[in-house]
Design a protein around this motif. Sequence first.
Motif, PDB file in Angstrom:
ATOM      1  N   LEU A   9       0.826  -1.213   0.000  1.00  0.00           N
ATOM      2  CA  LEU A   9       0.000   0.000   0.000  1.00  0.00           C
ATOM      3  C   LEU A   9       0.858   1.261   0.000  1.00  0.00           C
ATOM      4  N   SER A  10       2.030   1.171   0.579  1.00  0.00           N
ATOM      5  CA  SER A  10       2.904   2.351   0.617  1.00  0.00           C
ATOM      6  C   SER A  10       3.606   2.571  -0.716  1.00  0.00           C
ATOM      7  N   ARG A  11       3.552   1.601  -1.601  1.00  0.00           N
ATOM      8  CA  ARG A  11       4.292   1.687  -2.856  1.00  0.00           C
ATOM      9  C   ARG A  11       3.430   1.706  -4.101  1.00  0.00           C
ATOM     10  N   CYS A  12       2.126   1.476  -3.939  1.00  0.00           N
ATOM     11  CA  CYS A  12       1.319   1.331  -5.137  1.00  0.00           C
ATOM     12  C   CYS A  12       0.640   2.654  -5.482  1.00  0.00           C
ATOM     13  N   ASN A  13       0.299   2.827  -6.744  1.00  0.00           N
ATOM     14  CA  ASN A  13      -0.333   4.075  -7.166  1.00  0.00           C
ATOM     15  C   ASN A  13      -1.853   4.021  -7.011  1.00  0.00           C
ATOM     16  N   LYS A  14      -2.511   5.080  -7.414  1.00  0.00           N
ATOM     17  CA  LYS A  14      -3.941   5.224  -7.146  1.00  0.00           C
ATOM     18  C   LYS A  14      -4.817   4.232  -7.896  1.00  0.00           C
ATOM     19  N   TYR A  15      -4.267   3.591  -8.926  1.00  0.00           N
ATOM     20  CA  TYR A  15      -5.057   2.588  -9.639  1.00  0.00           C
ATOM     21  C   TYR A  15      -4.979   1.220  -8.966  1.00  0.00           C
ATOM     22  N   SER A  16      -4.097   1.095  -8.018  1.00  0.00           N
ATOM     23  CA  SER A  16      -3.722  -0.244  -7.547  1.00  0.00           C
ATOM     24  C   SER A  16      -3.908  -0.460  -6.059  1.00  0.00           C
ATOM     25  N   ASN A  17      -4.547   0.469  -5.383  1.00  0.00           N
ATOM     26  CA  ASN A  17      -4.716   0.317  -3.934  1.00  0.00           C
ATOM     27  C   ASN A  17      -6.087  -0.267  -3.588  1.00  0.00           C
ATOM     28  N   SER A  58       2.676  -7.910 -14.107  1.00  0.00           N
ATOM     29  CA  SER A  58       4.069  -7.799 -13.700  1.00  0.00           C
ATOM     30  C   SER A  58       4.247  -6.889 -12.497  1.00  0.00           C
ATOM     31  N   PHE A  59       3.225  -6.064 -12.198  1.00  0.00           N
ATOM     32  CA  PHE A  59       3.303  -5.164 -11.057  1.00  0.00           C
ATOM     33  C   PHE A  59       4.609  -4.366 -11.060  1.00  0.00           C
ATOM     34  N   GLY A  60       4.879  -3.765 -12.207  1.00  0.00           N
ATOM     35  CA  GLY A  60       6.099  -2.966 -12.329  1.00  0.00           C
ATOM     36  C   GLY A  60       5.856  -1.513 -11.958  1.00  0.00           C
ATOM     37  N   LEU A  61       6.933  -0.729 -11.971  1.00  0.00           N
ATOM     38  CA  LEU A  61       6.810   0.692 -11.697  1.00  0.00           C
ATOM     39  C   LEU A  61       6.117   1.368 -12.877  1.00  0.00           C
ATOM     40  N   CYS A  62       5.239   2.298 -12.541  1.00  0.00           N
ATOM     41  CA  CYS A  62       4.450   3.033 -13.529  1.00  0.00           C
ATOM     42  C   CYS A  62       5.314   3.565 -14.677  1.00  0.00           C
ATOM     43  N   LYS A  63       6.446   4.169 -14.333  1.00  0.00           N
ATOM     44  CA  LYS A  63       7.237   4.840 -15.359  1.00  0.00           C
ATOM     45  C   LYS A  63       7.955   3.881 -16.308  1.00  0.00           C
ATOM     46  N   THR A  64       7.911   2.569 -15.995  1.00  0.00           N
ATOM     47  CA  THR A  64       8.535   1.606 -16.896  1.00  0.00           C
ATOM     48  C   THR A  64       7.485   0.894 -17.746  1.00  0.00           C
ATOM     49  N   PHE A  94       3.473  13.937 -17.061  1.00  0.00           N
ATOM     50  CA  PHE A  94       3.369  12.548 -17.480  1.00  0.00           C
ATOM     51  C   PHE A  94       1.909  12.176 -17.732  1.00  0.00           C
ATOM     52  N   LEU A  95       1.735  11.139 -18.525  1.00  0.00           N
ATOM     53  CA  LEU A  95       0.388  10.712 -18.874  1.00  0.00           C
ATOM     54  C   LEU A  95       0.313   9.190 -18.908  1.00  0.00           C
ATOM     55  N   CYS A  96      -0.786   8.638 -18.378  1.00  0.00           N
ATOM     56  CA  CYS A  96      -1.034   7.199 -18.504  1.00  0.00           C
ATOM     57  C   CYS A  96      -1.867   6.975 -19.762  1.00  0.00           C
ATOM     58  N   GLY A  97      -1.319   6.249 -20.736  1.00  0.00           N
ATOM     59  CA  GLY A  97      -1.995   6.030 -22.003  1.00  0.00           C
ATOM     60  C   GLY A  97      -3.218   5.138 -21.878  1.00  0.00           C
ATOM     61  N   LEU A  98      -3.356   4.476 -20.752  1.00  0.00           N
ATOM     62  CA  LEU A  98      -4.466   3.555 -20.554  1.00  0.00           C
ATOM     63  C   LEU A  98      -5.677   4.305 -19.988  1.00  0.00           C
ATOM     64  N   ASP A 157       3.388   9.507  -8.631  1.00  0.00           N
ATOM     65  CA  ASP A 157       2.616   8.439  -9.271  1.00  0.00           C
ATOM     66  C   ASP A 157       3.515   7.554 -10.123  1.00  0.00           C
ATOM     67  N   SER A 158       4.359   8.213 -10.886  1.00  0.00           N
ATOM     68  CA  SER A 158       5.143   7.502 -11.889  1.00  0.00           C
ATOM     69  C   SER A 158       6.175   6.564 -11.268  1.00  0.00           C
ATOM     70  N   GLU A 159       6.440   6.759  -9.979  1.00  0.00           N
ATOM     71  CA  GLU A 159       7.463   5.930  -9.331  1.00  0.00           C
ATOM     72  C   GLU A 159       6.856   4.862  -8.435  1.00  0.00           C
ATOM     73  N   LYS A 160       5.565   4.631  -8.619  1.00  0.00           N
ATOM     74  CA  LYS A 160       4.921   3.615  -7.789  1.00  0.00           C
ATOM     75  C   LYS A 160       4.513   2.387  -8.599  1.00  0.00           C
ATOM     76  N   ILE A 161       4.174   1.344  -7.853  1.00  0.00           N
ATOM     77  CA  ILE A 161       3.772   0.081  -8.474  1.00  0.00           C
ATOM     78  C   ILE A 161       2.367   0.208  -9.047  1.00  0.00           C
TER      79      ILE A 161
END
Lengths: 186, 186
Positions: free
Chosen positions: B41-49, B145-151, B162-166, B175-179
């Motif tokens: 929870l401390s590492r995930c972004n707003k789409y993933s909590n 894969s639960f990778g970092l947003c920016k990758t 930054f923008l999420c294409g999805l 945001d971009s540095e979270k899971i």
Amino acid sequence: MQKVDVYKLIERMAALIRSEERKRCTEMGLQVVHLQVMDYLSRCNKYSNTPVALTNYLGMTKGTVSQTLLLLERKGFVRKEADLADKRMVHLYLTEEGQLMLGQAYPSDLFSNAGLFLEAHNPDLTEEPFINALTALQKAHKSNSFGLCKTCKFFTHTNDGFLCGLTKETLTQSDSEKICQEHTLL
Amino acid sequence: MQKVDVYKLIERMAALIRSEERKRCTEMGLQVVHLQVMDYLSRCNKYSNTPVALTNYLGMTKGTVSQTLLLLERKGFVRKEADLADKRMVHLYLTEEGQLMLGQAYPSDLFSNAGLFLEAHNPDLTEEPFINALTALQKAHKSNSFGLCKTCKFFTHTNDGFLCGLTKETLTQSDSEKICQEHTLL
DNA sequence: TATGCCCTGTTTCGATTCGAAACTAAATGG
DNA sequence: CCATTTAGTTTCGAATCGAAACAGGGCATA
């Protein structure tokens, strides 16, 4: 200071591995701990296949380990044998069924697939940085490092094979490639 | 073929990390799962909590996750918030107490000590091989894969950030540095 | 050889986890 | 508008977990 981030990456890998392990265990009707125990028993040498070693390796209490072993014994995956020299001690062995179950439950295809990807995309990758990272982690880990026998400071070569400088016993090739609870870094 | 052994080393590191985590949790009166949940929870972004994301990330059943969250909520470490758009969904947040507890229970000194060792003995070590190993593992891992947003392959740069294409939403640096559970490799 | 201490492992207890399955309720999609 | 999917909860019984008390073997020292 960027070096520390290596462990963030390793944590992420550990999390993925854990997730895969859990799924496998659920499919096979096992708990994660069972897999961890059987995996350890399949990799540890003759000095380290005891309940205490397991307790230290897994970081659980001995009561819990005792319970878990009871269940694994009941299911026929683990066998106990009393130590001849020290009657307090017990040695643990995987049964045939245990080895079979471990082979099925262990996410080995995850690793081999990942290995293939790695080989394909990074042909010049070496093990060295990973060995260094593991060694550093073992050093930072306060208690026993649980390293491979042949990387221990007590491990020595003799004319006719290998020798453990701690127990003064000769070791087979197989022994030298297993996890030892007495493992001590140089 | 030697490349595969990289994952043996990573497994050994994962085992050491697990052992340390368990000890810490026991000291703090937590279960390992609790730490894993709070860490996520401390590492995930707003789409993933959300509980589903947690379920996939940890590889447990949703019933178990629901139970665990109930307990963490009762202890005051986690807070639930209904999603405004989709009333089925719930978003999870660490409370102040939760963050505090996580800071105490997390074996960060193990990693920083290991990082110091590594820096001292292998000054020319780079992150690259570890990034490659993680990417390979994420690819081999069948599910998310639960990778970092920016990758992520949907992550794009725009004039003002930054923008999420999805989701077509703008993202902050944080945001971009979270899971992200939607993370997709290129 | 006797005493006390340490070590290995077991047992018992109550709280918690775990997976499975049934369930509610909201979204989605013809 | 109704069937299906999706998010999350509830309930159940078996198993885990840590804590603490326990049994008994080794070992040192007197």
